[in-house]
Motif scaffolding. Structure first.
Motif, mmCIF file in Angstrom:
data_model
loop_
_atom_site.group_PDB
_atom_site.id
_atom_site.type_symbol
_atom_site.label_atom_id
_atom_site.label_comp_id
_atom_site.label_asym_id
_atom_site.label_seq_id
_atom_site.Cartn_x
_atom_site.Cartn_y
_atom_site.Cartn_z
ATOM 1 N N UNK A 256 20.874 -81.129 -1.130
ATOM 2 C CA UNK A 256 21.412 -80.487 -2.329
ATOM 3 C C UNK A 256 20.283 -80.004 -3.245
ATOM 4 N N UNK A 257 19.426 -80.943 -3.713
ATOM 5 C CA UNK A 257 18.333 -80.550 -4.600
ATOM 6 C C UNK A 257 17.110 -80.038 -3.831
ATOM 7 N N UNK A 258 16.979 -80.445 -2.582
ATOM 8 C CA UNK A 258 15.914 -79.997 -1.685
ATOM 9 C C UNK A 258 14.510 -80.243 -2.245
ATOM 10 N N UNK A 259 14.351 -81.360 -2.937
ATOM 11 C CA UNK A 259 13.040 -81.749 -3.447
ATOM 12 C C UNK A 259 12.464 -82.930 -2.675
ATOM 13 N N UNK A 260 13.245 -83.471 -1.756
ATOM 14 C CA UNK A 260 12.788 -84.563 -0.902
ATOM 15 C C UNK A 260 12.693 -84.031 0.528
ATOM 16 N N UNK A 261 11.473 -83.998 1.061
ATOM 17 C CA UNK A 261 11.263 -83.458 2.403
ATOM 18 C C UNK A 261 11.083 -84.587 3.410
ATOM 19 N N UNK A 262 11.185 -84.238 4.682
ATOM 20 C CA UNK A 262 10.986 -85.225 5.747
ATOM 21 C C UNK A 262 9.572 -85.788 5.686
ATOM 22 N N UNK A 263 8.599 -84.948 5.286
ATOM 23 C CA UNK A 263 7.214 -85.409 5.194
ATOM 24 C C UNK A 263 7.040 -86.498 4.133
ATOM 25 N N UNK A 264 7.908 -86.499 3.126
ATOM 26 C CA UNK A 264 7.808 -87.487 2.052
ATOM 27 C C UNK A 264 8.424 -88.835 2.429
ATOM 28 N N UNK A 265 9.277 -88.840 3.452
ATOM 29 C CA UNK A 265 10.013 -90.061 3.798
ATOM 30 C C UNK A 265 9.115 -91.245 4.184
ATOM 31 N N UNK A 266 8.050 -91.049 4.986
ATOM 32 C CA UNK A 266 7.192 -92.208 5.293
ATOM 33 C C UNK A 266 6.646 -92.887 4.046
ATOM 34 N N UNK A 267 6.223 -92.105 3.043
ATOM 35 C CA UNK A 267 5.714 -92.682 1.791
ATOM 36 C C UNK A 267 6.820 -93.404 1.036
#
Length: 426
Positions: A256-267
């Protein structure tokens, strides 16, 4: 002598700045060796069995949900709503910051997480708009304490598990006290801002601005409604609500907001895992420490001593409050709840306090500990964001401390503030 060794070794380890979870475990281990009454396996068993709890599983999921939502663009949208409501008033940015912390508290369940998520946005914004840096930092640090009062709350989950009290009722019961604490903070922020000439934004607010900001933040604002509505409506347990919050946060942040990417998930996962590990170590060692106190009959001795001081329930509760305020300065909130609940809850029940009401009192008490040195975690997080020394923030936050203390006394004196909403469902 056994209790002396237990508390003495724990105090020495704290003075040596050993982390509290490790200090509790080592103190328990030393006392086991000294007393010789329990096998060494006692500590290992408690470490495992204490965290083997379905309700306790809510803790890591609420932590993960808070991390996801903090990095998924939700914080900014919550602030936009608060700013649209009060941003043009005297002290508007300070009041909007407190309201934003209140919104985020209904998502994260953690005080330090609320400070980190909101402080990184609001402290620089307030300073840019002419607010004093010390005051700006103190506002965020104090309002961050709402993270453990307004549901969902990780300390309430722990109290519910230890005190065998309904976590759902604790969540609902924390709503009015949480709002009262927030109002107390806003009242001081308003008068101080008026005295210092701190203003809000120049352009006037309007129903259109409020509507636009609310519409953009609708997915964020729905989260507490889903969590609390689902729990109190009987659709799911607090643990299941925490899992739903994680899934909802992922969908909102990524789709929805598209500010959380897959690359950010590990962190995000790593940060949540580290915080969860720290908390569960404290839970395990504090449970072993508390169990040893029970074996030594220390809760019974403390209860008998307190009951001889006065027959007045209010006086006894004020003594308990004083104890919790002091403990909150030196001990982690979760450890304090695990160790002190078996001691203090029977006393509270004996003098006529409802276990759920006492849980709210205990959580609000220890929430104040987030802003009192030397351990005040919110002070350290806020210091890391603003760059100000702990001593400077601690001095600036004192008026907020007294505002929270006054609110706490009101919560103690008027139990219906905590009991009213849960009673509607019962």
């Amino acid at each position: 002598m056994v209790s002396g060794v237990l508390f003495g070794s724990f105090a020495v380890l704290l003075i040596l700045t050993v982390p509290i979870g490790i200090s509790l475990g080592i103190a328990t281990l030393i006392t086991i060796f000294y007393s010789g009454t329990l096998p060494i396996e006692f500590l290992m068993k408690e470490l495992v069995t204490s965290v083997d709890s379905f309700p306790l599983m809510a803790v890591p999921f609420f932590i993960l949900a808070g991390e996801i939502m903090g990095k998924g663009g939700i914080s900014e949208r919550l602030f936009n709503v608060a700013n649209a409501l009060v941003g043009n008033k005297t002290g508007g940015f300070a009041i909007a910051t407190i309201i934003t912390c209140m919104f985020f508290a209904a998502i994260s369940g953690s005080g330090p997480a609320t400070v980190a998520a909101i402080g990184s946005i609001m402290i620089p914004a307030m300073v840019r708009n002419g607010y004093d840096k010390k005051f700006s930092t103190a506002v965020v640090a104090a309002a961050g304490s709402l993270g453990v009062i307004i549901p969902p709350s990780i300390p309430m989950v722990i109290y519910g598990v230890v005190g065998s009290t309904s976590i759902g009722d604790l969540f609902i019961g924390g709503i009015i006290p949480g709002l009262l604490v927030a109002i107390g903070l806003m009242v001081y922020a308003y008068f101080y801002s008026k005295k210092m000439g701190f203003k809000g934004m120049d352009e006037p607010t309007s129903l259109k601005k409020i509507w636009v900001a609310t519409w953009e933040a609708k997915w964020a604002l729905l989260i507490p409604v889903i969590i609390l509505g689902g729990i109190y409506g009987g659709y799911f347990t607090p643990t299941e609500a925490a899992v739903i919050a994680v899934v909802y946060g992922l969908v909102a942040g990524m789709a929805i907001y598209r500010e959380l990417s897959i690359r950010m998930l590990p962190k995000v996962l790593t940060d949540a895992a580290l915080m969860t590990a720290t908390i569960l170590i404290i839970v395990g060692t504090a449970t072993a420490f508390g169990r040893f106190l029970t074996i030594e009959q220390i809760p019974l001795k403390v209860a008998n001593a307190m009951m001889t001081v006065s027959e007045s329930p209010i006086i006894i509760m004020m003594l308990i409050t004083l104890l919790l305020l002091v403990v909150g300065c030196f001990m982690d909130t979760l450890a304090a709840i695990i160790i002190l609940t078996p001691i203090l809850l029977p006393i509270a029940v004996q003098i006529g306090y409802d276990p759920m009401h006492f849980g709210i009192i205990m959580v609000v008490n220890l929430a104040i500990g987030f802003i009192t040195p030397p351990l005040g975690v919110n002070l350290f997080v806020a210091s890391g964001i603003s760059g100000l020394p702990i001593e400077t923030i601690a001095k600036a936050i004192m008026p907020f401390f007294f505002a929270m203390l006054v609110t706490l006394i009101i919560i103690i004196v008027f139990p219906q503030l905590s009991l009213f909403l849960p009673s509607l469902g019962g």
